[in-house]
Design an enzyme around this catalytic site. Sequence first.
Site, PDB file in Angstrom:
ATOM      1  N   ARG A  12       0.858  -1.191   0.000  1.00 31.89           N
ATOM      2  CA  ARG A  12       0.000   0.000   0.000  1.00 31.89           C
ATOM      3  C   ARG A  12       0.886   1.231   0.000  1.00 31.89           C
ATOM      4  NH1 ARG A  12      -4.476   0.153   4.549  1.00 31.89           N
ATOM      5  NH2 ARG A  12      -2.694   0.481   5.875  1.00 31.89           N
ATOM      6  N   THR A  43      -1.347   7.422  -0.204  1.00 28.74           N
ATOM      7  CA  THR A  43      -2.664   7.297  -0.846  1.00 28.74           C
ATOM      8  C   THR A  43      -3.409   6.026  -0.435  1.00 28.74           C
ATOM      9  OG1 THR A  43      -1.778   6.034  -2.696  1.00 28.74           O
ATOM     10  CG2 THR A  43      -1.737   8.437  -2.912  1.00 28.74           C
ATOM     11  N   ASP A  58       0.763  -3.625  12.267  1.00 29.04           N
ATOM     12  CA  ASP A  58       1.233  -3.939  10.919  1.00 29.04           C
ATOM     13  C   ASP A  58       1.630  -5.418  10.861  1.00 29.04           C
ATOM     14  OD1 ASP A  58       3.097  -4.345   8.681  1.00 29.04           O
ATOM     15  OD2 ASP A  58       2.873  -2.188   8.400  1.00 29.04           O
ATOM     16  N   ASP A  89       5.196  -6.335   9.439  1.00 25.75           N
ATOM     17  CA  ASP A  89       6.282  -5.973  10.362  1.00 25.75           C
ATOM     18  C   ASP A  89       6.306  -6.901  11.569  1.00 25.75           C
ATOM     19  OD1 ASP A  89       7.335  -3.909   8.902  1.00 25.75           O
ATOM     20  OD2 ASP A  89       6.151  -2.349   9.894  1.00 25.75           O
TER      21      ASP A  89
HETATM   22  C1  PRP Z   1      -0.838  -4.976   4.473  1.00 22.73           C
HETATM   23  C2  PRP Z   1      -1.629  -6.264   4.556  1.00 22.73           C
HETATM   24  C3  PRP Z   1      -2.468  -6.214   3.313  1.00 22.73           C
HETATM   25  C4  PRP Z   1      -2.767  -4.744   3.166  1.00 22.73           C
HETATM   26  C5  PRP Z   1      -4.162  -4.479   3.644  1.00 22.73           C
HETATM   27  O1  PRP Z   1       0.236  -5.081   3.612  1.00 22.73           O
HETATM   28  O2  PRP Z   1      -0.826  -7.414   4.663  1.00 22.73           O
HETATM   29  O3  PRP Z   1      -1.818  -6.725   2.165  1.00 22.73           O
HETATM   30  O4  PRP Z   1      -1.824  -4.052   4.008  1.00 22.73           O
HETATM   31  O5  PRP Z   1      -4.507  -3.165   3.433  1.00 22.73           O
HETATM   32  P1  PRP Z   1      -5.636  -2.718   2.425  1.00 22.73           P
HETATM   33  O6  PRP Z   1      -6.795  -3.610   2.664  1.00 22.73           O
HETATM   34  O7  PRP Z   1      -5.927  -1.293   2.834  1.00 22.73           O
HETATM   35  O8  PRP Z   1      -5.108  -2.795   1.027  1.00 22.73           O
HETATM   36  P2  PRP Z   1       1.245  -3.861   3.340  1.00 22.73           P
HETATM   37  O9  PRP Z   1       0.767  -3.020   2.210  1.00 22.73           O
HETATM   38  O10 PRP Z   1       1.513  -3.157   4.639  1.00 22.73           O
HETATM   39  O11 PRP Z   1       2.531  -4.580   2.798  1.00 22.73           O
HETATM   40  P3  PRP Z   1       3.613  -5.503   3.570  1.00 22.73           P
HETATM   41  O12 PRP Z   1       2.911  -6.804   3.916  1.00 22.73           O
HETATM   42  O13 PRP Z   1       4.683  -5.706   2.567  1.00 22.73           O
HETATM   43  O14 PRP Z   1       4.055  -4.772   4.802  1.00 22.73           O
HETATM   44  N1  URA Z   2      -2.179  -3.565   7.041  1.00 21.16           N
HETATM   45  C1  URA Z   2      -1.780  -4.042   8.245  1.00 21.16           C
HETATM   46  O1  URA Z   2      -0.792  -4.773   8.331  1.00 21.16           O
HETATM   47  N2  URA Z   2      -2.491  -3.684   9.322  1.00 21.16           N
HETATM   48  C2  URA Z   2      -3.570  -2.902   9.260  1.00 21.16           C
HETATM   49  O2  URA Z   2      -4.185  -2.622  10.297  1.00 21.16           O
HETATM   50  C3  URA Z   2      -3.956  -2.407   7.997  1.00 21.16           C
HETATM   51  C4  URA Z   2      -3.256  -2.772   6.906  1.00 21.16           C
END
Ligand code: PRP
Ligand code: URA
Length: 206
Positions: free
Chosen positions: A101, A105, A197, A200
């Site tokens: 994400r 945005t 997160d 993380d």
């Molecule tokens: C997180 C999560 C989803 C997304 C959800 O990933 O694992 O993929 O956010 O958010 P959304 O429903 O608003 O799209 P992130 O984009 O943080 O990536 P990462 O797993 O690489 O940290």
């Molecule tokens: N992605 C995450 O990992 N946690 C949240 O709460 C939203 C998006």
Amino acid sequence: MLNLLKHPLLTHKLAILRRKETTTKDFRETLDEIAGLMAYEITRDLPLKNIIVETPLSECKTQELAREVVLIPVLRAGLGMVDGISNLIPTARVGHIGMYRDHETLAPNTYYSKFPDNLPEAVVMVLDPMLATGGSASATIKVLKDHGARTIKLVCVVGAPEGVELIQKDHPDVQIYLAALDEKLNDIGYIVPGLGDAGDRLFGTK
Ligand code: PRP
Ligand code: URA
């Protein structure tokens, strides 16, 4: 359709994921256990076909799965759900999609994809612990449909109402599975109360 899975073990283990003191090791193990528990419900409607096997005593008319299963973890956090489910469906093939994400945005960006060639015939399960705005899941499902997937299940652990609504609007044919439907998103797109997160916490990157 939204399937909210309720089970005391799921509730107990989800409390471990939510607790901020939970270590990376415990987070990883518990997420896998949750995925394994969810596997029982998300596979409940898999079609069977009639077969005959020879037992040591006689012929037996029985059944086996009629369709292959493909797991699609959304990188990164979806990786934490693969082992828990593939322990129960060891024949499942695994494709990958990289989505992040944009922090400003919240729009999803695809940076990687690699899928097996049986998407059109398979039952395809998209794995991601978090369904927040729903943008990442909706974009993932669109990519899979563009590659021919016809039966798609979205398997998440914690969801926000906004994410569920978006998937129901963009992809009304997709079954959604959650272990918890939380209250809301905060102003930076995190699920509240949520678990923080997921990527993380799973990989210890913060
Ligand atoms: C997180 C999560 C989803 C997304 C959800 O990933 O694992 O993929 O956010 O958010 P959304 O429903 O608003 O799209 P992130 O984009 O943080 O990536 P990462 O797993 O690489 O940290
Ligand atoms: N992605 C995450 O990992 N946690 C949240 O709460 C939203 C998006």
